[in-house]
Design a protein around this motif. Sequence first.
Motif, short mmCIF file in Angstrom:
data_model
loop_
_atom_site.label_atom_id
_atom_site.label_comp_id
_atom_site.label_asym_id
_atom_site.label_seq_id
_atom_site.Cartn_x
_atom_site.Cartn_y
_atom_site.Cartn_z
N GLU A 339 37.92 49.76 47.88
CA GLU A 339 38.36 48.12 46.96
C GLU A 339 38.46 49.09 45.52
O GLU A 339 39.95 48.60 45.65
N TRP A 372 30.65 45.09 53.84
CA TRP A 372 31.16 43.71 52.89
C TRP A 372 29.98 42.59 53.13
O TRP A 372 30.39 42.21 54.47
N LEU B 342 43.71 44.78 51.39
CA LEU B 342 43.57 45.12 50.21
C LEU B 342 44.62 45.77 49.32
O LEU B 342 44.56 45.46 48.12
N THR B 348 45.40 38.26 48.06
CA THR B 348 44.60 38.91 47.64
C THR B 348 44.89 39.78 46.69
O THR B 348 43.97 39.41 45.34
N LEU B 363 37.58 37.92 49.02
CA LEU B 363 37.07 38.77 49.51
C LEU B 363 36.65 38.89 50.70
O LEU B 363 36.38 39.80 51.82
#
Lengths: 401, 401
Positions: A339, A372, B342, B348, B363
């Motif tokens: 991330e 995740w 991402l 997002t 997420l």
Amino acid sequence: MFSALLRPLLRPSTHGVVFSKGAIATFSSVSFVRSRPYVKRSVVAGVIAAGFGTILTYQKAYCRSSEDSSLVCKLYMAESLTPNVEELSKKSEGMKYKMEVYCLKLQSRVCHALEEIDGGAFIADRWLRKEGGGGVSCVLQNGSVFEKAGVNVSVVHGKLPPAAVQQMRSRGKKLKSGDRLPFWAVGISSVVHPRNPHCPTIHFNFRYFEVDDGEGGTQWWFGGGTDLTPAYLNENDVIHFHRTLKDACMKHDSSYYRKFKKWCDDYFDVTHRGERRGVGGIFFDDIDTPSQDEVFSFIKSCGDAVVPSYIPIIKCHLNDAFTEQEKCWQQLRRGRYVEFNLVHDRGTKFGLFTPGARIESILMSLPLTARWEYMHRPEPGSREEALLKVLREPKDWISLD
Amino acid sequence: MFSALLRPLLRPSTHGVVFSKGAIATFSSVSFVRSRPYVKRSVVAGVIAAGFGTILTYQKAYCRSSEDSSLVCKLYMAESLTPNVEELSKKSEGMKYKMEVYCLKLQSRVCHALEEIDGGAFIADRWLRKEGGGGVSCVLQNGSVFEKAGVNVSVVHGKLPPAAVQQMRSRGKKLKSGDRLPFWAVGISSVVHPRNPHCPTIHFNFRYFEVDDGEGGTQWWFGGGTDLTPAYLNENDVIHFHRTLKDACMKHDSSYYRKFKKWCDDYFDVTHRGERRGVGGIFFDDIDTPSQDEVFSFIKSCGDAVVPSYIPIIKCHLNDAFTEQEKCWQQLRRGRYVEFNLVHDRGTKFGLFTPGARIESILMSLPLTARWEYMHRPEPGSREEALLKVLREPKDWISLD
């Protein structure tokens, strides 16, 4: 160290011609390979021609397993990007060449130190940019100690578009606006992700930038840093790491460690999680005083500190026992690393949006695997929670002065 | 379908009070929970007070296992965000309420269809924003068929800052500039990552936006889409998927499928890899003609198409045999999914940089696990390479007209 250099030679799997996965393609540049005696035996025969130019994949063992096993093969993972860079670096005005030589030597030093622990061997991809320069990307993947380790050197030169010049002017660089200005950038960057969840990830990066100011002069600066990302907090490790970096800083300026430690905490901020990426280190940019030689000397102290700051920690923990749950937590922390790198890291974002950039070298920093889970929360009082606490509120591990 | 609704009731693990991982914290809002008869038994007692407000975690089994197991529990995964939204939705001017009701019903329908296949149960987190609105996030993690599935409904309202108004004006919205304008946004978004590498990932998202124009009127529009991301290409699956979406489009406008299929290919572009994320579907935004009711009717056709476009594909492949290498390739493709979400996905990125946004819901779209290998290249002629080919050059799977 020397025995480690020889170790790969004894493993039969590194003998014979190996085609790396990246090496499926045309051989249009083979003549280039064959015309250089140094690479005659060291090149794994693949050459690919992609948007970014040409790639040669080296398996260093070849270099070291024959009469070619000369000093150059121990000092460097592959040929320099700039021809005759060692010669050029001896000239007093040759900082860009001095930095290239230093980066290539540091790359080799770090790779060898990691190989010594892992037992595996790095492969080295040397690639050239059509527009000028290129890089050497060294990767060790799926090793016994390291899940993925990448050490990348790049040398990039050409002309900055006016928009980039403007952006630099807004950062205080004295450059003539409206022109395409010649620039030269040299850097090394690395991320090492170990397998054992009790061994932390390290990242370091050092870079030198120079640009013609459009009026007969040159603007130059250095940037870089080193930082540590554990999945489990071991205070002794973190103190050792910070102390080694502080010692490097203190040789040059007594304000550096305090300043650059804070800069690091501020930069590696996964803002959307309210967490820092790791337990910090040092980070700095735009360093152009007191003099070019003195800053370069500081950069070398930082680079020289990488191996002693990190390797003892890995040696200490590589055989630590761990549970499946600890491995799972490490994987969740790797997700956070992804991330940060994809969402926040300026260098990665710049690379991803630069046409013709070598994506594989930029994304080398990503872990081999990551995870995740929705709404994962560590148990109160657990070691996982202890880590989160210091990520949420960075602390001073050693005295700042 | 009905038997699937009952199945979770028979599993003892879903009986008794369960604190979800997200449910460690203060109980400052318990009175809110207790004052509502509907949630009396269905709420898993945890309430957390974070920046974004209050979370209630539901384990639907409770709702369905008692005398509370009324129609509302089958139709919805949790209470609506807007109180009495069903009543409000009956008024002719209540599009925002109609859309909320539709999104909540679609959420329940999709969750139940996935539960029926998986055997596992979704948990539903209902959370409220201090600033107005909130959401219901449903997640099934580590299921037998689905590695991770998330279906999120959110209703967000408040006042748009002038910069956001300006940005909308630049997209052609007729809004008074300089003012903070009241807005209302309702949407559903979902990503489903199956375990078997021969089962593709699906993503869908439908949203309605309305904003006071500052001069007594309202600007409104719908957006959304559905797209498929396989690790292995099965042309029949892709044709079935596209045909189902095309049928939904064709009921409303003969130009929609052609237009929205191309928009999807253009949007889900992992530019830095030179690949599309998957095999496409449909994607659209700013749809505000011919009339609000007609666009809503189109949105409902698209939403209704989700289950029939996807579930037959999963049923067909959930028991397909697969090798370790195929699983590994799926994990590498999951890595690309993470990269797109991402680095490129506008929704997002917007969420990650919005202060107070609920990060866990944003997420939720990330896979449970992902992988990055340096310079991975599929074997020539392999099924992995066949997939890359269509990702690099999107094709028309069925006739566009």
